[in-house]
Design an enzyme around this catalytic site. Sequence first.
Site, PDB file in Angstrom:
ATOM      1  N   CYS A  85     -24.190 -12.098  11.909  1.00  0.00           N
ATOM      2  CA  CYS A  85     -23.574 -13.159  12.701  1.00  0.00           C
ATOM      3  C   CYS A  85     -22.111 -13.330  12.279  1.00  0.00           C
ATOM      4  O   CYS A  85     -21.810 -13.459  11.095  1.00  0.00           O
ATOM      5  CB  CYS A  85     -24.338 -14.458  12.501  1.00  0.00           C
ATOM      6  N   GLU A  86     -21.225 -13.333  13.256  1.00  0.00           N
ATOM      7  CA  GLU A  86     -19.805 -13.415  12.929  1.00  0.00           C
ATOM      8  C   GLU A  86     -19.369 -14.802  12.474  1.00  0.00           C
ATOM      9  O   GLU A  86     -18.274 -14.975  11.961  1.00  0.00           O
ATOM     10  CB  GLU A  86     -18.967 -12.988  14.134  1.00  0.00           C
ATOM     11  N   HIS A  87     -20.217 -15.809  12.641  1.00  0.00           N
ATOM     12  CA  HIS A  87     -19.830 -17.165  12.254  1.00  0.00           C
ATOM     13  C   HIS A  87     -19.921 -17.399  10.746  1.00  0.00           C
ATOM     14  O   HIS A  87     -19.051 -18.038  10.156  1.00  0.00           O
ATOM     15  CB  HIS A  87     -20.695 -18.189  12.990  1.00  0.00           C
ATOM     16  N   HIS A  88     -21.004 -16.896  10.125  1.00  0.00           N
ATOM     17  CA  HIS A  88     -21.201 -17.109   8.690  1.00  0.00           C
ATOM     18  C   HIS A  88     -21.378 -15.808   7.910  1.00  0.00           C
ATOM     19  O   HIS A  88     -21.608 -15.830   6.711  1.00  0.00           O
ATOM     20  CB  HIS A  88     -22.431 -17.997   8.450  1.00  0.00           C
ATOM     21  N   GLN A 126     -25.824 -13.183  19.055  1.00  0.00           N
ATOM     22  CA  GLN A 126     -26.940 -12.583  19.781  1.00  0.00           C
ATOM     23  C   GLN A 126     -26.696 -12.551  21.282  1.00  0.00           C
ATOM     24  O   GLN A 126     -27.009 -11.558  21.954  1.00  0.00           O
ATOM     25  CB  GLN A 126     -28.232 -13.333  19.471  1.00  0.00           C
ATOM     26  N   HIS A 154     -32.403 -15.813  12.651  1.00  0.00           N
ATOM     27  CA  HIS A 154     -31.032 -15.873  12.160  1.00  0.00           C
ATOM     28  C   HIS A 154     -30.964 -16.507  10.774  1.00  0.00           C
ATOM     29  O   HIS A 154     -31.551 -17.569  10.547  1.00  0.00           O
ATOM     30  CB  HIS A 154     -30.167 -16.696  13.125  1.00  0.00           C
ATOM     31  N   CYS A 156     -28.535 -18.016   9.496  1.00  0.00           N
ATOM     32  CA  CYS A 156     -27.871 -19.318   9.512  1.00  0.00           C
ATOM     33  C   CYS A 156     -28.829 -20.437   9.919  1.00  0.00           C
ATOM     34  O   CYS A 156     -28.539 -21.611   9.692  1.00  0.00           O
ATOM     35  CB  CYS A 156     -26.644 -19.290  10.434  1.00  0.00           C
TER      36      CYS A 156
END
Length: 201
Positions: A85-88, A126, A154, A156
Amino acid sequence: MAVDRRRVERLTRELLEAIGEDPERPGLKQTPARMADLYSEFFAGVGEDAAAPLARTISVSRGPAPETLPSGAVLLRDIRFRSVCEHHLLPFAGRAHIAYLPGEQVVGLGALIRVVETLATRPQVQERLGEQIADTISEHLDTRGVLVVLDATHGCVTMRGGRQPEASTLTMAARGIYTEPVARAELVTLIGTSTGSAGAR
């Protein structure tokens, strides 16, 4: 574009120092090199052409087995994938289900798997991953319709915040004839009977 391993190692050392750790202690001394190995694997799809596996097609009317022409969709279920995941920068993993309604050209099933693997080995979310898979297949393969369903858990969600270890996320991307709910209803039912459902992970 290959991952810059030396830079990853250097930045990993800085990160360990930033959280108050000693990168020279025995348990962490090899961590920068291990992170370089990990990132080289996890992000191998950055800069790669996801459509390349679809270049070799087979004519359904003039191919080696014209007597076995598909009369309906080709459905490949339970393609295991993992991404980040590119956020975390936490992993998410699950199963992809891909269906397409062939035109004159089909591809080997392994080509569809390689499309998923290439697009998944990039920083992702996703929802976009599913859309990219659908776009790649619909734009580079002779199809009348494409359906991509992703079912993933996920990090996260399972490891931070609310910490819901059993929660999974289901997304769907449709192109062509499968943008119509009636047209994709049978496929959705077949995917739903998959033995590799989220609860079986």
